[in-house]
Write an enzyme that holds these catalytic residues in place. Sequence first.
Site, PDB file in Angstrom:
ATOM      1  CD  GLU A  42      14.154  17.326  74.529  1.00 51.80           C
ATOM      2  OE1 GLU A  42      13.462  16.912  75.473  1.00 51.80           O
ATOM      3  OE2 GLU A  42      15.367  17.080  74.405  1.00 51.80           O
ATOM      4  CB  CYS A  50      20.742  14.018  64.555  1.00 58.86           C
ATOM      5  SG  CYS A  50      22.345  14.451  63.819  1.00 58.86           S
ATOM      6  CD  GLU A  85      25.725  18.614  60.435  1.00 64.23           C
ATOM      7  OE1 GLU A  85      25.859  19.783  60.005  1.00 64.23           O
ATOM      8  OE2 GLU A  85      26.415  18.137  61.352  1.00 64.23           O
ATOM      9  CG  LEU A  92      38.404  18.067  65.118  1.00 67.06           C
ATOM     10  CD1 LEU A  92      38.100  17.929  63.638  1.00 67.06           C
ATOM     11  CD2 LEU A  92      39.630  18.952  65.310  1.00 67.06           C
ATOM     12  CB  CYS A 148      26.424  20.066  74.939  1.00 68.21           C
ATOM     13  SG  CYS A 148      27.163  19.692  73.351  1.00 68.21           S
TER      14      CYS A 148
END
Length: 348
Positions: free
Chosen positions: A93, A113, A161, A220, A338
Amino acid sequence: MKNLLGSSIKDLENIALDYGQAAFRGRQIYSWIYNYRNKNKNIDQIEVLPLDFRKKLKDDGFKVSELSFQEKKLANDGTLKLLLSTNDNESIECVGIPTEKRLTACLSSQVGCPMDCKFCATGKEGLKRSLKASEILDQILFIENEMNRKVTNIVFMGMGEPLLNIDELLLSIRSINEDFQISQRKITVSTVAVPKMMSKLSARSFQILGNCQFTLAISLHASNQKTRETIIPSAKNYEIKNIIEDSKQFVKDTGRRVSFEYLMLSGVNDKLEHANELSNLLRGFQCHVNLIQYNQIDEVEFKRASLKNLQLFQSRLSNNGITVSFRKSRGLDKNAACGQLRQNARNK
């Protein structure tokens, strides 16, 4: 298969010469791919080329595109999510995020991922493989063709990643910069942070690109090691203090500030004590914090931090001398935001 997408003018000139054509035929192919961004990606349609040359290219396995269209979803805010198929029947996607003056392409670097971040849909089905540079670039063409305008900004925040696919990532960035004419400063590479890969990224960038001017965004999402390990399993292999030290070195190596992505999860990392911890971690070097609202996925029970907590958190960081901004979610109603991208078309 030999893909023409991602080839430089010189590469295409050499292909033309190899087939007994004049070098300018290669430049015609280049113009057809990059200047016109033609919707029809069939070599037969490059009508400026002699018919016999087109036939030979096609017979020898040359293609412009390796991806095919599966489906699209248009969100109420204009965000467009595309589901595309690869030649080996995998699915990826990508997302087009429009504003009045910009069109940002959110690109995938892998099929799936391996990082299995607990708040993210992509990792729930694991990693199938990394994408080739041509497959990364093809996503841009699909977004442009569906939205009928040129992409101006790139974020590698889709599936995968990127730092586990460094060379193909950088080859795609080189083409985005040189061929698509998008400045490196309008490109952001997002990573959950992989041990030793930040130094490799800067070194390989100078080797492949000649410089390193894109933005590195580190996911993070926590102000201390214990919290980070609960939401990012791979954090056990990379302590937060080492991430910060490697980030400082990246800034020294490249001269570019690092952005830290911080997903606000209710009751997990959204208290003022977390803001103070984060300030202490980041104080004293060139960086920026981007606060992000959590976007719900079915498999987990995390909840979005309240707007009040987000605002208090942002104010505390700012008062502590940390540059901070808040990124609004786009495409939420079509699972295009996201952390919501998947390998398949379920949850339609």
